[in-house]
Each structure stands twice: as structure tokens, then as C-alpha cells.
Scaffold this motif. Sequence first.
Motif, PDB file in Angstrom:
ATOM      1  N   PHE A 118       4.627  -4.699  14.768  1.00  0.00           N
ATOM      2  CA  PHE A 118       4.360  -3.472  14.021  1.00  0.00           C
ATOM      3  C   PHE A 118       4.688  -3.652  12.542  1.00  0.00           C
ATOM      4  CE2 PHE A 118       5.791   0.805  12.562  1.00  0.00           C
ATOM      5  CZ  PHE A 118       4.558   1.424  12.617  1.00  0.00           C
ATOM      6  N   MET A 119       5.807  -4.316  12.256  1.00  0.00           N
ATOM      7  CA  MET A 119       6.179  -4.571  10.859  1.00  0.00           C
ATOM      8  C   MET A 119       5.144  -5.467  10.184  1.00  0.00           C
ATOM      9  SD  MET A 119      10.257  -5.205  11.411  1.00  0.00           S
ATOM     10  CE  MET A 119      10.481  -5.837   9.757  1.00  0.00           C
ATOM     11  N   SER A 120       4.636  -6.451  10.912  1.00  0.00           N
ATOM     12  CA  SER A 120       3.623  -7.353  10.354  1.00  0.00           C
ATOM     13  C   SER A 120       2.339  -6.590  10.041  1.00  0.00           C
ATOM     14  CB  SER A 120       3.322  -8.486  11.339  1.00  0.00           C
ATOM     15  OG  SER A 120       4.484  -9.253  11.587  1.00  0.00           O
ATOM     16  N   PHE A 121       1.976  -5.663  10.919  1.00  0.00           N
ATOM     17  CA  PHE A 121       0.785  -4.833  10.689  1.00  0.00           C
ATOM     18  C   PHE A 121       0.925  -4.030   9.397  1.00  0.00           C
ATOM     19  CE2 PHE A 121      -0.872  -0.482  11.127  1.00  0.00           C
ATOM     20  CZ  PHE A 121      -2.238  -0.747  11.101  1.00  0.00           C
ATOM     21  N   LEU A 122       2.084  -3.407   9.215  1.00  0.00           N
ATOM     22  CA  LEU A 122       2.311  -2.606   8.012  1.00  0.00           C
ATOM     23  C   LEU A 122       2.299  -3.475   6.760  1.00  0.00           C
ATOM     24  CD1 LEU A 122       5.144  -0.184   9.213  1.00  0.00           C
ATOM     25  CD2 LEU A 122       2.698   0.279   9.043  1.00  0.00           C
ATOM     26  N   GLU A 123       2.900  -4.649   6.857  1.00  0.00           N
ATOM     27  CA  GLU A 123       2.955  -5.538   5.695  1.00  0.00           C
ATOM     28  C   GLU A 123       1.572  -6.052   5.322  1.00  0.00           C
ATOM     29  OE1 GLU A 123       5.082  -7.661   2.649  1.00  0.00           O
ATOM     30  OE2 GLU A 123       5.322  -5.814   3.819  1.00  0.00           O
ATOM     31  N   ILE A 124       0.775  -6.419   6.304  1.00  0.00           N
ATOM     32  CA  ILE A 124      -0.594  -6.879   6.029  1.00  0.00           C
ATOM     33  C   ILE A 124      -1.421  -5.756   5.409  1.00  0.00           C
ATOM     34  CG2 ILE A 124      -2.745  -7.633   7.115  1.00  0.00           C
ATOM     35  CD1 ILE A 124      -1.019  -9.176   9.136  1.00  0.00           C
ATOM     36  N   LYS A 125      -1.219  -4.544   5.904  1.00  0.00           N
ATOM     37  CA  LYS A 125      -1.937  -3.396   5.352  1.00  0.00           C
ATOM     38  C   LYS A 125      -1.559  -3.174   3.891  1.00  0.00           C
ATOM     39  CE  LYS A 125      -3.280   1.257   6.843  1.00  0.00           C
ATOM     40  NZ  LYS A 125      -4.649   0.848   7.194  1.00  0.00           N
ATOM     41  N   ARG A 126      -0.264  -3.313   3.592  1.00  0.00           N
ATOM     42  CA  ARG A 126       0.201  -3.143   2.210  1.00  0.00           C
ATOM     43  C   ARG A 126      -0.401  -4.219   1.310  1.00  0.00           C
ATOM     44  NH1 ARG A 126       4.387  -5.046  -1.132  1.00  0.00           N
ATOM     45  NH2 ARG A 126       5.035  -6.526   0.459  1.00  0.00           N
ATOM     46  N   LEU A 127      -0.415  -5.456   1.761  1.00  0.00           N
ATOM     47  CA  LEU A 127      -0.973  -6.537   0.967  1.00  0.00           C
ATOM     48  C   LEU A 127      -2.471  -6.348   0.735  1.00  0.00           C
ATOM     49  CD1 LEU A 127       0.903  -9.609   2.496  1.00  0.00           C
ATOM     50  CD2 LEU A 127       1.360  -8.452   0.328  1.00  0.00           C
ATOM     51  N   ASN A 128      -3.161  -5.802   1.724  1.00  0.00           N
ATOM     52  CA  ASN A 128      -4.591  -5.529   1.554  1.00  0.00           C
ATOM     53  C   ASN A 128      -4.824  -4.445   0.506  1.00  0.00           C
ATOM     54  OD1 ASN A 128      -5.601  -7.424   3.351  1.00  0.00           O
ATOM     55  ND2 ASN A 128      -5.429  -6.053   5.109  1.00  0.00           N
ATOM     56  N   TYR A 129      -3.930  -3.450   0.441  1.00  0.00           N
ATOM     57  CA  TYR A 129      -4.034  -2.427  -0.600  1.00  0.00           C
ATOM     58  C   TYR A 129      -3.931  -3.082  -1.978  1.00  0.00           C
ATOM     59  CZ  TYR A 129      -3.447   1.383   2.799  1.00  0.00           C
ATOM     60  OH  TYR A 129      -3.601   2.269   3.835  1.00  0.00           O
ATOM     61  N   ILE A 130      -2.972  -3.989  -2.112  1.00  0.00           N
ATOM     62  CA  ILE A 130      -2.781  -4.670  -3.389  1.00  0.00           C
ATOM     63  C   ILE A 130      -4.011  -5.488  -3.744  1.00  0.00           C
ATOM     64  CG2 ILE A 130      -1.389  -6.382  -4.608  1.00  0.00           C
ATOM     65  CD1 ILE A 130       0.984  -5.529  -2.884  1.00  0.00           C
ATOM     66  N   LYS A 131      -4.563  -6.164  -2.747  1.00  0.00           N
ATOM     67  CA  LYS A 131      -5.737  -7.001  -2.984  1.00  0.00           C
ATOM     68  C   LYS A 131      -6.943  -6.157  -3.365  1.00  0.00           C
ATOM     69  CE  LYS A 131      -8.147 -10.941  -0.927  1.00  0.00           C
ATOM     70  NZ  LYS A 131      -8.248 -11.818   0.265  1.00  0.00           N
TER      71      LYS A 131
END
Length: 268
Positions: free
Chosen positions: A166-179
Motif C-alpha cells: 500500500f505504501m509503494s502504491f501511494l509513493e508511485i502515485k506521488r511520483l507520477n504526479y511529479i512527473k
Amino acid sequence: MKLAATVLLSTLLSASAFNFPLQATKAVKGTKAVKSKAVGGQSPSAAAWAAAQPSVALPFATSPATLDGSMLGDVGFDPWGFSTTPVGPWILGKDQYKISGLDWYREAELIHGRIAQVAVLGFLGPELFGTLPGNDWTGLDAYSNTNPLAAFNQVPGLALLQIFAFMSFLEIKRLNYIKDEGTNYMPGDLRIGQGSGRWNPFNLNYSPEEYEEKRLQELKHCRLAMIGVFGLAAQANASGMGVLEQIGGGLVIPDYVSKAGYFFPEGI
């Protein structure tokens, strides 16, 4: 050894997240930023320290010129000079340094601070509201430990895997926002809260002045939580008890006090 490792890890994390020129925003428009271009052969770091000014957070020290007070919550706290070193999100590749290094440090500060706030609740919640029930597969007492550090080693491996996923999902989502946003990304922006196209379950609608105040409040809570969760972890590691259990024990009057003439604990 555990306590020493905890101290070292917390110092490194809070140092990276605690360099205060930043929050879920960029620098205020119209203010001057220290250019990263070397001046007179000096490195950006040397140039920033050459123009250092008194620190608000540490009156006995100075802060580099990169912390000029233009960003929300900037109190000149950067004793190790992190803000003088150009950094950026690696996921943007060659464009990573187009995002201000201060904005990227603010991103780290906010993310660490938000996690710390959740962690503080995690330290207090089991004792205040009770723990999750176990079962025959996990073990009836799998979630019964109110000491968070000890509980981590007691929880089944698959449960930890779920948390990690779940933490990995949130982190990937955050990085995609930045990208997606690229150089227009605002530090800490998870597309939650007031504004067009955002998830706003509480229908927040602050005025610009109120919104700035709320952002500053969040930043202060993040900083306080990062310090607080370190204290909670260190004390739990040293005592082996939950937070409220320790506090309750400190408020109990020892038996020897109630006896006439017994002014000291037994053995003294």
C-alpha cells in the motif's frame, strides 16, 4: 545498539526533511532567489554561505543566503547547508534541476512530516482504542502488543507485506504526479483539498489568507511530529512499554510513600 541506530537514522531523515525553506508551495512570487550559477569562481554553496545572515531558528548561528525568508515557514534552519546544494527529482531525468532545490527539500520535509504524524497516531492508537483482533491463522495475540516497536516483530509477514504494498502504491502515485506536472509541480501537492479537479470530501473553501495559515499550520505540525515520533520511538525502545503505560506509571504514587516514615524506596 538499537537506540544508537534509531538516533542515527532519525538524524539523517530529519536533516533531509527538516531544512526549512519550504512547504506545499513554491517561493513567493516577486522575491529574489539565490542563483545557482557560480559567482567569481565560487561554488553555489560557498556563495550562499558568503552572504549568510543571522538565523531566526538558531540565533547563535547563521543561515545561508538561500534561506531568505521568502518561502512559507522559512526560519533559517539549515546548520548543515543542505539548501545550498542543488537537488531535484531524479524521475524528471535531465529536467530534474529545473525544479528549485528548495522546493524538492520542501517535498521531502512534507512527506516525512506527514508520515511522522500518522506514526504518532500509530503509537497512541492501540492503547487508546484497542488493538485489532487476531485469529487462528495469524495467532490470537498477533496484534495485541501496544509497544509499536515490539509489535512490528509480532505482526505476521503477510500483514507487513500488505502495508509495504500500500505504501509503494501511494509513493508511485506521488511520483507520477511529479512527473506529470514537471517544473510546475507544487511540493506536497497530492491533489487533495480545495481547488478545481481535486478530491475535496470536506468541501474546504478557505480564503487565500486562511489557506496560507492552514499550510503553515501543517508545516509546523509536520516538524513537531518528526521530533515527537523520534522521542516516542527512542523511549519505547528503551523501556519496552507503550506510551500511555509509561505516562500512567509516572502518575502512580509508589506504595512506600503512603507509609509513615518511609521516605525512600526499599534498598536505599
